[in-house]
Design a protein around this motif. Sequence first.
Motif, PDB file in Angstrom:
ATOM      1  N   LYS A  14       0.862  -1.182   0.000  1.00 48.82           N
ATOM      2  CA  LYS A  14       0.000   0.000   0.000  1.00 48.82           C
ATOM      3  C   LYS A  14       0.892   1.223   0.000  1.00 48.82           C
ATOM      4  CE  LYS A  14      -4.158  -1.949   1.826  1.00 48.82           C
ATOM      5  NZ  LYS A  14      -5.288  -1.768   2.720  1.00 48.82           N
ATOM      6  N   PHE A  16       0.907   5.459   0.390  1.00 58.69           N
ATOM      7  CA  PHE A  16       0.190   6.642   0.848  1.00 58.69           C
ATOM      8  C   PHE A  16       0.984   7.879   0.487  1.00 58.69           C
ATOM      9  CE2 PHE A  16      -1.290   3.188   3.419  1.00 58.69           C
ATOM     10  CZ  PHE A  16      -2.646   3.435   3.573  1.00 58.69           C
ATOM     11  N   THR A  29       1.613   5.025  -8.007  1.00 63.39           N
ATOM     12  CA  THR A  29       0.554   4.011  -7.888  1.00 63.39           C
ATOM     13  C   THR A  29      -0.068   3.699  -9.247  1.00 63.39           C
ATOM     14  OG1 THR A  29      -1.077   5.709  -7.273  1.00 63.39           O
ATOM     15  CG2 THR A  29       0.022   4.525  -5.482  1.00 63.39           C
ATOM     16  N   GLY A  37      -3.395   4.896  -1.266  1.00 64.01           N
ATOM     17  CA  GLY A  37      -4.022   4.644   0.024  1.00 64.01           C
ATOM     18  C   GLY A  37      -4.832   5.832   0.499  1.00 64.01           C
ATOM     19  N   LYS A  38      -5.903   5.540   1.222  1.00 70.21           N
ATOM     20  CA  LYS A  38      -6.784   6.598   1.723  1.00 70.21           C
ATOM     21  C   LYS A  38      -6.289   7.094   3.078  1.00 70.21           C
ATOM     22  CE  LYS A  38     -10.746   4.771  -0.760  1.00 70.21           C
ATOM     23  NZ  LYS A  38      -9.892   4.156  -1.728  1.00 70.21           N
ATOM     24  N   SER A  39      -6.132   8.411   3.178  1.00 76.50           N
ATOM     25  CA  SER A  39      -5.684   9.020   4.428  1.00 76.50           C
ATOM     26  C   SER A  39      -6.210  10.443   4.516  1.00 76.50           C
ATOM     27  CB  SER A  39      -4.155   9.021   4.518  1.00 76.50           C
ATOM     28  OG  SER A  39      -3.611   9.807   3.482  1.00 76.50           O
ATOM     29  N   ILE A  53      -4.577   7.288   8.803  1.00 76.47           N
ATOM     30  CA  ILE A  53      -4.653   6.273   7.754  1.00 76.47           C
ATOM     31  C   ILE A  53      -6.064   5.690   7.838  1.00 76.47           C
ATOM     32  CG2 ILE A  53      -3.733   4.097   6.876  1.00 76.47           C
ATOM     33  CD1 ILE A  53      -1.779   6.490   6.702  1.00 76.47           C
ATOM     34  N   GLU A  55      -7.570   3.084   6.306  1.00 79.07           N
ATOM     35  CA  GLU A  55      -7.788   1.708   5.879  1.00 79.07           C
ATOM     36  C   GLU A  55      -6.874   0.800   6.683  1.00 79.07           C
ATOM     37  OE1 GLU A  55      -5.808   0.916   1.817  1.00 79.07           O
ATOM     38  OE2 GLU A  55      -6.570   2.964   1.712  1.00 79.07           O
ATOM     39  N   VAL A  57      -3.975  -1.568   7.488  1.00 77.40           N
ATOM     40  CA  VAL A  57      -2.647  -1.845   6.939  1.00 77.40           C
ATOM     41  C   VAL A  57      -1.906  -2.902   7.754  1.00 77.40           C
ATOM     42  CG1 VAL A  57      -2.399   0.426   5.868  1.00 77.40           C
ATOM     43  CG2 VAL A  57      -1.621   0.097   8.214  1.00 77.40           C
ATOM     44  N   VAL A  62       3.856  -1.069   3.744  1.00 77.30           N
ATOM     45  CA  VAL A  62       3.331   0.283   3.538  1.00 77.30           C
ATOM     46  C   VAL A  62       4.482   1.222   3.214  1.00 77.30           C
ATOM     47  CG1 VAL A  62       2.146   2.223   4.638  1.00 77.30           C
ATOM     48  CG2 VAL A  62       1.407  -0.123   5.106  1.00 77.30           C
TER      49      VAL A  62
END
Length: 75
Positions: A14, A16, A29, A37-39, A53, A55, A57, A62
């Motif tokens: 993942k 971020f 990505t 990644g969602k943050s 963060i 989601e 992990v 990461v």
Amino acid sequence: MGFYFSGKNVRIVKIFSGSSNQPLAESITRSIGIELGKSTIKPFPDGETFVKIEENVRGEDVFVVQSTSRRRTII
């Protein structure tokens, strides 16, 4: 979603983005075929930064794309 490596130990990667270069993180990505990644990133009034963060992990590899200096180099 993740990037899977072949072999016995399958790992999900993942990625971020920090606040310094989201276009670079999006490009990375996109080039390996995963979603960013969602943050959530918000500045505190004292100059510190809040990062959440958003989601799971746990047990995954990461990477965070973030510069460690405010200095910018113009090429």
